[in-house]
Design a protein around this motif. Structure first.
Motif, short mmCIF file in Angstrom:
data_model
loop_
_atom_site.label_atom_id
_atom_site.label_comp_id
_atom_site.label_asym_id
_atom_site.label_seq_id
_atom_site.Cartn_x
_atom_site.Cartn_y
_atom_site.Cartn_z
N PHE A 187 4.70 1.52 12.85
CA PHE A 187 3.20 1.72 12.85
C PHE A 187 2.32 1.15 14.01
O PHE A 187 1.34 1.69 14.20
CB PHE A 187 2.93 0.97 11.44
N PRO A 217 -17.42 -1.79 2.98
CA PRO A 217 -16.61 -0.62 2.19
C PRO A 217 -15.59 -1.18 1.47
O PRO A 217 -15.32 -0.72 0.34
CB PRO A 217 -16.45 0.67 2.89
N ALA A 227 -8.94 7.93 6.14
CA ALA A 227 -9.33 6.60 6.46
C ALA A 227 -10.81 6.46 6.93
O ALA A 227 -11.31 5.38 6.47
CB ALA A 227 -8.65 5.92 7.43
N GLY A 228 -11.34 7.31 7.55
CA GLY A 228 -12.85 7.21 7.80
C GLY A 228 -13.82 7.82 7.04
O GLY A 228 -15.05 7.61 7.24
N PRO A 275 -15.79 -7.06 8.56
CA PRO A 275 -15.72 -5.80 7.80
C PRO A 275 -14.90 -4.84 8.04
O PRO A 275 -14.49 -3.87 7.36
CB PRO A 275 -17.42 -5.18 8.21
N PHE A 276 -14.20 -4.92 9.41
CA PHE A 276 -13.19 -4.05 9.63
C PHE A 276 -11.60 -4.93 9.76
O PHE A 276 -10.73 -4.29 10.23
CB PHE A 276 -13.19 -3.53 11.09
N GLY A 277 -11.63 -5.99 8.62
CA GLY A 277 -10.28 -6.76 8.64
C GLY A 277 -10.37 -7.61 10.01
O GLY A 277 -11.16 -7.60 10.81
N THR A 293 -21.22 3.34 4.36
CA THR A 293 -21.97 2.63 5.09
C THR A 293 -23.14 3.38 5.32
O THR A 293 -24.54 2.87 5.37
CB THR A 293 -21.19 2.15 6.55
N CYS A 324 -8.65 -2.68 11.67
CA CYS A 324 -9.17 -1.31 11.82
C CYS A 324 -9.08 -0.69 13.47
O CYS A 324 -9.49 -1.56 14.26
CB CYS A 324 -10.39 -1.28 11.40
N ARG A 338 -1.76 -7.87 0.34
CA ARG A 338 -0.47 -8.12 1.01
C ARG A 338 0.74 -8.55 -0.02
O ARG A 338 0.36 -9.26 -0.79
CB ARG A 338 -0.46 -8.93 2.06
N LYS A 394 -0.55 3.18 16.04
CA LYS A 394 -1.94 2.69 16.18
C LYS A 394 -2.44 2.84 17.69
O LYS A 394 -3.25 3.16 18.06
CB LYS A 394 -2.35 1.17 15.53
N TYR A 408 2.35 3.20 6.62
CA TYR A 408 3.06 2.19 5.80
C TYR A 408 4.38 2.93 5.44
O TYR A 408 5.33 2.21 4.67
CB TYR A 408 2.21 2.03 4.48
N HIS A 441 -3.80 -5.92 11.39
CA HIS A 441 -3.92 -4.56 10.57
C HIS A 441 -5.27 -4.34 10.80
O HIS A 441 -5.98 -3.53 9.97
CB HIS A 441 -3.59 -4.78 8.96
N VAL A 482 -8.50 -6.91 0.34
CA VAL A 482 -7.51 -6.77 1.15
C VAL A 482 -6.24 -7.18 0.45
O VAL A 482 -6.22 -8.69 0.32
CB VAL A 482 -7.70 -6.98 2.66
N THR A 537 -15.34 5.20 4.03
CA THR A 537 -15.60 3.90 4.59
C THR A 537 -16.95 4.32 5.34
O THR A 537 -18.12 3.54 5.16
CB THR A 537 -14.62 3.50 5.62
N TYR A 582 0.78 -1.31 -0.05
CA TYR A 582 -0.18 -0.05 -0.16
C TYR A 582 0.84 1.43 -0.05
O TYR A 582 0.33 2.30 -0.29
CB TYR A 582 -0.94 0.08 1.25
#
Ligand code: HEM
Length: 544
Positions: free
Chosen positions: A147, A385, A317-318, A484-486, A325, A492, A391, A151, A140, A490, A389, A321, A126
């Motif tokens: 990272f 959304p 990011a928000g 939905p949020f992974g 929704t 969300c 990698r 978070k 990233y 990683h 995903v 998404t 990414y």
């Protein structure tokens, strides 16, 4: 004897009309046949050259380099379901020169989300998309363990105390829009039968950015949201497209505008930080305040540039998404007025005073509204959304035989240099897992023993198994068909905020208006976040 003689004769040959035409037609022939030769060689290679027994099957494609990009780009879910039917849960397709190995189903989700971050790298997949937009030194653009610390810092800004304070702010922001924005004029009509309408995506994008600005971003950002900010935001956002994901740098004006906007946006935040450092204003509830106090494990405070770039990340990011929704949720409620009415009833049961007026929402009470909760969950199930995903694969990785294998004794290996792709969007509407899988059925969440409740339990509890990847303990949740949020490392960090923002938004709309639409539009996959196709207007009128 003159050295120029051969070149003269060459020019002479070109000048002769017959020879000239011959050369042109040869050139034209070459030009015309080259693509055919390339396509034929590509087809022959796929048919004749045997693939290694450990390679997952490759999806047949006519065009080299382009591969299956058109089919995947236009309808990713349709494409992935088709391939799954033919080849099972693991296969590879070509996406504009990349070899992408797909792993489907809950076991496929687990393979990708549960893989080691040193081997399945999110940053390698990414960073060329995100770093020009978010900026250097964050997400990233830094080693994975840094990272994870970042978070953790963001999670401090999303503490329960902060979330509690945000509910009232979001409600007030939406009520102000109802009062002042011409979009909602029909709410003030003296005629209670007067219907108005709005484009739901446009309306939700406006509300989402206003409410995020008021809460997470803080009062200076909310106060500075003028035309210049909107233009900067748009230019940055235009750098966040599937084209940017595939091609890091193209000589296009949109790429240059993205880069200029990033510099200005970064300065905008650094100015706010500087002003705060020089004054002693109290901003206890926003993200900038939280980030300015955070230290890395080595004791270093976050610098201004890192705070600024994390703020840009959160803004971006928000935004799509949550607004996507919210749009899908309102569209479904508009198509099902019975459920919208039941939601209103739920609000009345919890929030009505003796005289029947509904008092303001609170964080704790919002979390205890089962119908509202199930509307959000079901919307995220049918319309996550993010459909794919990815990698980047840094080392050869064997595929567990329980997920897919070429023969009884063999295994597949995903070679280094490939990408892996998981798609919770597929497992969330897999007809072998869910009843009436692609229908929006909020009642499926009522049955505590049902598939939905079980999937949610694995996602949020995982039999009590919590892991700390460096940003606080979270449930692993990698094997749930609902993600939905992974999941995993990683996962969300905006999940609680998004629930709160969506819950407050839906409640505030349902309290004030009735909604109506004839159809819920199909998915538009041409943006990074899956949106409803146009037309996507909703009719509304003041609740009686
Ligand atoms: C990551 C979905 C809202 C911040 C993710 C991922 C998903 C996701 C699927 C995982 C991506 C991956 O594994 O590659 C959603 C949905 C949202 C939402 C459905 C709303 C309905 C938010 C909000 C914020 C946010 C409001 C910020 C306040 C992030 C960040 C990551 C992330 C920073 C990156 C995590 C990482 O790579 O470790 N989100 N998100 N998201 N989300 Fe969200």
């Amino acid at each position: 004897s003159s050295p120029s003689a051969p070149s003269w004769s060459r020019y002479a040959a070109f000048a002769h009309p017959v020879l000239k035409n011959t050369n042109i037609s040869t050139a034209a022939l070459l030009l015309f046949s080259a693509p055919l030769i390339i396509i034929s060689l590509n087809i022959l290679r796929q048919i004749i050259v045997p693939r290694r027994a450990t390679d997952p099957p490759v999806i047949f494609h006519w065009l080299p380099f382009v591969g299956s990009a058109i089919a995947y780009g236009n309808d990713p879910l349709g494409f992935l379901f088709d391939c799954q039917e033919k080849y099972g849960n693991v296969f590879t397709f070509i996406l504009l020169g990349r070899r992408v190995t797909v792993a489907l189903g809950p076991k496929g989700n687990n393979f990708v989300f549960g893989g080691k971050s040193t081997v399945f790298s999110a940053e390698d997949a990414y960073k060329h998309l995100t770093t020009p937009v978010f900026g250097k030194g964050v997400i990233y653009d830094v080693p994975n363990e840094v990272f994870m610390e970042q978070k953790r810092f963001v999670k401090v800004g999303l503490s329960t105390d902060n979330l509690r304070a945000y509910v009232g702010m979001i409600e007030e922001e939406i009520e102000n829009a109802f009062k002042n924005d011409a979009t909602y004029n029909a709410l003030h009509s003296t005629n209670t039968n007067g219907w108005g309408s709005f484009d739901v995506v446009k309306a939700m994008q406006e509300i989402t950015i206003l409410t995020a600005a008021r809460t997470l971003q803080g009062k200076e950002v909310r106060g500075g949201m003028d035309k210049t900010f909107a233009d900067l935001y748009r230019d940055l956002d235009d750098g966040f497209t599937p084209l940017n994901l595939m091609f890091p740098n193209l000589p296009l004006e949109s790429y240059r505008r993205r880069d200029r906007a990033h510099v200005k946006m970064s300065k905008f935040y650094v100015n706010i930080i500087n002003k705060r450092r020089s004054g002693n204003d109290n901003h206890e509830h926003d993200m900038i305040a939280a980030l300015m106090q955070q230290r890395y494990r080595n004791g270093r405070l976050l610098n201004d540039r890192e705070v600024a770039h994390l703020m840009i990340t959160l803004l971006m990011a928000g935004q799509h998404t949550s607004s996507a929704t919210a749009s899908w949720a309102l569209l479904h409620l508009a198509a099902r007025p019975d459920i919208a009415d039941a939601l209103y009833k739920e609000q009345s049961q919890v929030f009505a005073d003796r005289d029947g007026t509904l008092r303001p929402l609170t964080y704790e009470e919002l979390r205890g509204l089962p119908l509202l909760d199930s509307v959000i969950r079901e919307t995220l199930r049918v319309h996550p959304p993010i459909h794919s995903v990815m990698r980047y694969v840094r080392d050869d990785v064997p595929v567990p035989a329980t997920l897919a294998s070429p023969s009884k004794d063999g295994i597949y290996i995903v070679p280094r240099g490939n990408y892996v792709l998981a798609s919770p969007a597929i497992s969330q509407v897999d007809p072998t897992v869910w009843k009436s899988a692609s229908e929006w059925h909020r009642y499926r969440w009522n049955d505590q023993e049902g598939v939905a409740a079980q999937a949610y339990k694995i996602y949020t509890d995982d039999n009590g198994e919590k892991i700390d990847y460096g940003f606080g303990a979270v449930s692993k949740g990698t094997e749930s068909p609902y993600q939905p949020f992974g999941a995993g490392k990683h996962r969300c960090i905006g999940e609680q905020f998004a629930y709160l923002q969506l819950g407050t938004l839906i409640s505030t709309f349902i309290r004030r208006m009735e909604l109506k639409t004839d159809t819920v539009p199909a998915n538009d996959y041409h943006t990074l976040v899956t949106m409803p196709k146009t037309p996507r207007s909703i009719s509304y009128r003041r609740r009686g």
